[in-house]
Design a protein around this motif. Structure first.
Motif, PDB file in Angstrom:
ATOM      1  N   LEU A  47       0.861  -1.184   0.000  1.00  0.00           N
ATOM      2  CA  LEU A  47       0.000   0.000   0.000  1.00  0.00           C
ATOM      3  C   LEU A  47       0.897   1.232   0.000  1.00  0.00           C
ATOM      4  CD1 LEU A  47      -2.535  -1.364   2.620  1.00  0.00           C
ATOM      5  CD2 LEU A  47      -3.098  -0.793   0.249  1.00  0.00           C
ATOM      6  N   SER A  48       0.629   2.181  -0.882  1.00  0.00           N
ATOM      7  CA  SER A  48       1.487   3.371  -0.999  1.00  0.00           C
ATOM      8  C   SER A  48       1.667   4.055   0.354  1.00  0.00           C
ATOM      9  CB  SER A  48       0.871   4.379  -1.971  1.00  0.00           C
ATOM     10  OG  SER A  48       0.577   3.755  -3.191  1.00  0.00           O
ATOM     11  N   GLU A  49       0.593   4.126   1.090  1.00  0.00           N
ATOM     12  CA  GLU A  49       0.622   4.800   2.388  1.00  0.00           C
ATOM     13  C   GLU A  49       1.609   4.105   3.342  1.00  0.00           C
ATOM     14  OE1 GLU A  49      -3.054   4.309   4.460  1.00  0.00           O
ATOM     15  OE2 GLU A  49      -2.128   5.007   6.323  1.00  0.00           O
ATOM     16  N   VAL A  50       1.706   2.777   3.216  1.00  0.00           N
ATOM     17  CA  VAL A  50       2.592   2.023   4.097  1.00  0.00           C
ATOM     18  C   VAL A  50       4.029   2.090   3.591  1.00  0.00           C
ATOM     19  CG1 VAL A  50       3.108  -0.305   4.978  1.00  0.00           C
ATOM     20  CG2 VAL A  50       0.726   0.465   4.791  1.00  0.00           C
ATOM     21  N   LEU A  51       4.184   2.034   2.276  1.00  0.00           N
ATOM     22  CA  LEU A  51       5.538   1.998   1.692  1.00  0.00           C
ATOM     23  C   LEU A  51       6.245   3.343   1.818  1.00  0.00           C
ATOM     24  CD1 LEU A  51       7.418   0.057   0.067  1.00  0.00           C
ATOM     25  CD2 LEU A  51       6.600   1.192  -1.987  1.00  0.00           C
ATOM     26  N   LEU A  52       5.486   4.416   1.605  1.00  0.00           N
ATOM     27  CA  LEU A  52       6.111   5.745   1.516  1.00  0.00           C
ATOM     28  C   LEU A  52       5.932   6.483   2.824  1.00  0.00           C
ATOM     29  CD1 LEU A  52       4.831   6.440  -2.064  1.00  0.00           C
ATOM     30  CD2 LEU A  52       7.001   5.435  -1.378  1.00  0.00           C
ATOM     31  N   THR A  53       6.839   6.220   3.739  1.00  0.00           N
ATOM     32  CA  THR A  53       6.679   6.754   5.090  1.00  0.00           C
ATOM     33  C   THR A  53       7.347   8.104   5.236  1.00  0.00           C
ATOM     34  OG1 THR A  53       8.592   5.454   5.711  1.00  0.00           O
ATOM     35  CG2 THR A  53       6.446   4.513   6.180  1.00  0.00           C
ATOM     36  N   GLY A  56      12.268  10.128   3.606  1.00  0.00           N
ATOM     37  CA  GLY A  56      13.208  10.622   2.611  1.00  0.00           C
ATOM     38  C   GLY A  56      13.761   9.476   1.795  1.00  0.00           C
ATOM     39  N   GLY A  57      14.365   9.832   0.710  1.00  0.00           N
ATOM     40  CA  GLY A  57      14.967   8.801  -0.132  1.00  0.00           C
ATOM     41  C   GLY A  57      13.995   8.234  -1.146  1.00  0.00           C
ATOM     42  N   GLU A  58      12.693   8.288  -0.826  1.00  0.00           N
ATOM     43  CA  GLU A  58      11.745   7.667  -1.753  1.00  0.00           C
ATOM     44  C   GLU A  58      11.731   8.370  -3.111  1.00  0.00           C
ATOM     45  OE1 GLU A  58      10.511   8.386   1.357  1.00  0.00           O
ATOM     46  OE2 GLU A  58      10.089   6.419   2.207  1.00  0.00           O
ATOM     47  N   THR A  59      11.815   9.683  -3.096  1.00  0.00           N
ATOM     48  CA  THR A  59      11.718  10.382  -4.380  1.00  0.00           C
ATOM     49  C   THR A  59      12.920  10.068  -5.258  1.00  0.00           C
ATOM     50  OG1 THR A  59      12.510  12.304  -3.169  1.00  0.00           O
ATOM     51  CG2 THR A  59      10.196  12.295  -3.764  1.00  0.00           C
ATOM     52  N   GLU A  60      14.098  10.017  -4.633  1.00  0.00           N
ATOM     53  CA  GLU A  60      15.269   9.659  -5.432  1.00  0.00           C
ATOM     54  C   GLU A  60      15.135   8.236  -5.974  1.00  0.00           C
ATOM     55  OE1 GLU A  60      17.178  10.891  -1.757  1.00  0.00           O
ATOM     56  OE2 GLU A  60      15.281  11.754  -2.426  1.00  0.00           O
ATOM     57  N   VAL A  88      12.058  -2.077   3.734  1.00  0.00           N
ATOM     58  CA  VAL A  88      10.768  -1.533   4.152  1.00  0.00           C
ATOM     59  C   VAL A  88       9.727  -2.659   4.253  1.00  0.00           C
ATOM     60  CG1 VAL A  88       8.968   0.142   3.641  1.00  0.00           C
ATOM     61  CG2 VAL A  88      11.351   0.735   3.196  1.00  0.00           C
ATOM     62  N   PRO A  89       9.649  -3.549   3.251  1.00  0.00           N
ATOM     63  CA  PRO A  89       8.714  -4.678   3.421  1.00  0.00           C
ATOM     64  C   PRO A  89       9.030  -5.540   4.653  1.00  0.00           C
ATOM     65  CG  PRO A  89       9.330  -4.474   1.116  1.00  0.00           C
ATOM     66  CD  PRO A  89      10.194  -3.504   1.879  1.00  0.00           C
ATOM     67  N   LEU A  90      10.325  -5.711   4.966  1.00  0.00           N
ATOM     68  CA  LEU A  90      10.683  -6.477   6.168  1.00  0.00           C
ATOM     69  C   LEU A  90      10.174  -5.774   7.417  1.00  0.00           C
ATOM     70  CD1 LEU A  90      12.254  -8.719   7.702  1.00  0.00           C
ATOM     71  CD2 LEU A  90      14.232  -7.185   7.660  1.00  0.00           C
ATOM     72  N   ALA A  91      10.369  -4.460   7.463  1.00  0.00           N
ATOM     73  CA  ALA A  91       9.902  -3.697   8.620  1.00  0.00           C
ATOM     74  C   ALA A  91       8.392  -3.863   8.780  1.00  0.00           C
ATOM     75  CB  ALA A  91      10.269  -2.223   8.448  1.00  0.00           C
ATOM     76  N   ARG A  92       7.681  -3.723   7.670  1.00  0.00           N
ATOM     77  CA  ARG A  92       6.222  -3.875   7.700  1.00  0.00           C
ATOM     78  C   ARG A  92       5.830  -5.295   8.140  1.00  0.00           C
ATOM     79  NH1 ARG A  92       3.449  -7.351   5.393  1.00  0.00           N
ATOM     80  NH2 ARG A  92       4.422  -7.028   3.363  1.00  0.00           N
ATOM     81  N   TYR A  93       6.552  -6.305   7.587  1.00  0.00           N
ATOM     82  CA  TYR A  93       6.268  -7.714   7.895  1.00  0.00           C
ATOM     83  C   TYR A  93       6.479  -8.002   9.374  1.00  0.00           C
ATOM     84  CZ  TYR A  93       6.761 -12.867   7.475  1.00  0.00           C
ATOM     85  OH  TYR A  93       6.626 -14.227   7.606  1.00  0.00           O
ATOM     86  N   VAL A  94       7.621  -7.564   9.899  1.00  0.00           N
ATOM     87  CA  VAL A  94       7.948  -7.860  11.297  1.00  0.00           C
ATOM     88  C   VAL A  94       6.953  -7.156  12.228  1.00  0.00           C
ATOM     89  CG1 VAL A  94       9.681  -7.648  13.118  1.00  0.00           C
ATOM     90  CG2 VAL A  94      10.370  -8.320  10.816  1.00  0.00           C
TER      91      VAL A  94
END
Lengths: 457, 457
Positions: A47-53, A56-60, A88-94
């Motif tokens: 989910l974009s909301e979850v991935l893009l926290t 920073g760094g996401e735009t690059e 990021v998926p690992l963080a969300r998963y854990v």
């Protein structure tokens, strides 16, 4: 008629190259499992909301957004986005499965990630990352920091890419040192390190000029000390310990970094990592801000231009966006797509033999049931076998096996049938010999195992 | 704080389930390779223009479009889309690399595909497909049609999902039969078959009423013949041949279908597929319009509600949108995500033992180097081992291994060190015994191989 093509920035391989690449992934996976890491796979999109926290760094990273036909027609912001890394998926998963996991949680993950890079040679929009991480709850012993080089050593030894060095540093040591020369601000430390990184390109004098110049305004002797520090490379285990000693007394944070590095070095011996395969390198900081302790890079001694082939480090807290639990961890990542591409460019990996080990030829339709029976025996013995289902000229069958990289061609014609033997042609050595139909599978099995043991397959 | 979660319609597993799922994929891959299929991987996204060739079906498939941050800001139609199956990418791949491939081209591909399904239990937006196809140039012998059931048999035997039946039919036979009863139009045939498919739900009489009613207007005796035809299921190899015979003389196209089915049946014997594992089923048509010859479905005898777990068939031309070359082929597909989900729902697969086979415990920090040495020996012998890096209560270490599904816990304390032995606890049998430190790895290796051979792992 539509021209068949893919978007630039993806690596699509012909079968023999795919086999070579698959073997690389298999080696990585096997070694990750040997060290007791558990497999995790996450969906390609979050989910974009979850991935893009918004750390920073996401735009690059040029995120790819995903929308179904229906959503696209309705307009609005895309609900989904492709993962740009596995962290990021690992963080969300854990965080999501926290109560179902045992800590320290040891996971490996081998999946593709996506970045909207500009099209450029050697830049990939889709590439494999092969990650391991150990995540603690509240705390995680620095002993786990020594596991990472042990795994790197196991993986790269088996990949047979020549001599390699695992470069070690510690962010606390780095921070303590910089504080000691009066540069306390983290961002300023990073800027200085970025300048230092240009020594190879710009030359030491040009870099020195920048650091003492208006932008940085550092004193000459401070620049001297920084340059001496970042040029430290240990040459042996004893030398590594001596280099740590030679730093002299420092702040508390420097002492912490030094003691962590000492412990990691000591355990590396216990893990059986040869001292030629690791070294201190005080210039390593790793780009990401989130590393806080040990950091790693791995370089191929004979191919320094490739840069780091496996990097990572220790971080303070994995998933602060998703949970209040404190989850410190340590991990490494191999960018397998780029690694494979570079090894191929450098001539270190070449097209593999086929995953098909034997071709059962066909000279006469009446013999097809025999071919099928022979193939069945081979497969039962664990040999990958293809059957030539249509009669072709013998020369064509050999040519096909040769081009496909199939090691053995087996023939069973009238003459062989009369004596209940199978003719075997070894396409590599060009040897020909006969084996009894009953013993064929077991003899070839031993032959293939010997070739594998000799590193010929 | 953001709530950690995924979009509905994806299957994300906890490690022990992921291990079970990974084993399923490994079995499929291993058997695909045994039969001489070569690996191919394609990018997750294709150029929209290439993917969406307007042969229909795409809109129902609810394609996911992909746009990078930059493209999204600029607006316009998305240039990229996620693949919704592996067939279109295969067609593009074969057409693009036609001159670098050897034909018949035999490829396997195990990757995820994407469909914007409405969120619903058991419906997946992201799922694995595991495909094999053989592609000929200009022509492809029907003999390859017999290879598919041989591979299906090998895969499902090793997956240990209980008795299964590969259902065979042939579109030419079907077409010939329908033409024989006066239904020449392909779409009309499909509509009749769709009605017939409802017999289980609506009952034979209701379906008959529809077929003789205004919508179809078929004569009573035609409906009789259709109903008798589509209910044919063979009960043995001999019965299958007899059922084909019993159809009586037919049109050229029926005869062609009959002769193809006969040849496939005959070869299945040669491939060693037991006759209990295959049967004719004249009701099978497969949804896709593009099958033209043999078609397959595979059902689990004890779990008919699951439906087909592996389907496919013969097609006339793979890549007519991308190349003028005629590329006939035959292939099958296993939807592994749905299969795994259903097998778990039905209680046929359960959570696996861990991929970690041994946990080296730690009772005293001073013994850590010994733990690392023991683990190193295990790993060198091919055993997946985790080391307890921090001292914990013994009961906690056993509890951890038990919950994680780790088979062996190894202990090396003061007492064991004095005698140079390692204490082994088998967590499944609760047996405890001691082994010499030198022989430990080789003995456990044999033990694990025996457990595997007994199907216990």
């Amino acid at each position: 008629m539509i021209k068949p093509r893919t978007t630039p920035g993806v690596m699509e391989l012909l079968p023999r190259d795919q086999i070579a690449f698959q073997r690389m992934l298999d080696v990585i996976r096997r070694n990750y499992e040997r060290f007791g890491f558990l497999p995790v796979e996450t969906p390609v999109f979050e989910l974009s909301e979850v991935l893009l926290t918004k750390t920073g760094g996401e735009t690059e990273r040029q995120v790819y957004f995903v929308q179904s036909t229906g959503a696209l027609e309705q307009g609005g912001q895309p609900e989904l986005a492709l993962r740009f890394d596995l962290t990021v998926p690992l963080a969300r998963y854990v965080a999501e499965h926290e109560h179902d996991l045992a800590f320290p949680f040891r996971r490996y993950q081998i999946q593709r990630v996506y970045r909207g890079e500009r099209a450029q040679r050697g830049r990939f929009r889709e590439f494999y990352q092969c990650d391991i991480d150990v995540i603690g709850k509240d705390a995680l012993s620095v002993r786990h920091d020594a596991e990472m080089p042990a795994v790197i050593h196991a993986v790269f030894s088996e990949l047979e890419v020549g001599p390699f060095t695992i470069q070690l540093n510690n962010r606390k040591l780095l921070r303590g040192f910089f504080e000691g020369v009066g540069i306390a601000d983290g961002e300023r430390q990073a800027l200085v390190l970025r300048e230092i990184d240009k020594i190879d390109k710009r030359g030491a004098e040009a870099v020195r000029a920048t650091l003492v110049g208006a932008d940085f305004g550092l004193a000459d002797d401070v620049v001297d000390r920084i340059m001496a520090f970042v040029q430290v490379r240990s040459t042996s285990h004893a030398d590594a310990l001596a280099q740590l000693e030679a730093l002299g007394a420092g702040s508390e944070v420097l002492e912490q970094g030094r003691s962590e590095l000492r412990e990691v070095l000591e355990l590396l011996k216990g893990y059986g990592v040869p001292e030629k395969n690791y070294a201190l390198n005080f210039s390593i900081a790793r780009g990401l801000d989130y590393y806080t302790g040990t950091v790693y890079e791995t370089t191929l001694d004979e191919h320094p231009q490739i840069g780091s082939v496996c990097s990572g480090g220790r971080y303070e807290n994995l998933a602060s966006h998703y949970t209040k639990s404190k989850l410190p961890g340590v991990g490494i990542s191999i960018g397998a797509t780029r690694l494979f591409w570079q090894l191929r460019e450098a001539g270190i990996v070449s097209t593999a033999e086929s995953s098909v080990q034997a071709l059962v030829g066909l000279m006469d339709d009446a013999r097809l049931p025999d071919s099928l029976d022979i193939a069945r025996r081979l497969r039962a013995a664990g040999i990958n076998a293809e059957v030539q289902l249509e009669v072709k000229k013998l020369a064509k069958q050999f040519q096909y096996a040769d081009r496909a990289g199939i090691r053995f061609v087996l023939l069973y014609g009238e003459d062989e049938a009369a004596r209940n033997v199978v003719k075997v042609k070894d396409m590599a050595s060009q040897d020909q010999y006969e084996l009894g139909r009953e013993e064929l599978a077991s003899v070839l099995k031993v032959e293939l195992e010997q070739l594998r043991a000799m590193g010929k397959r």
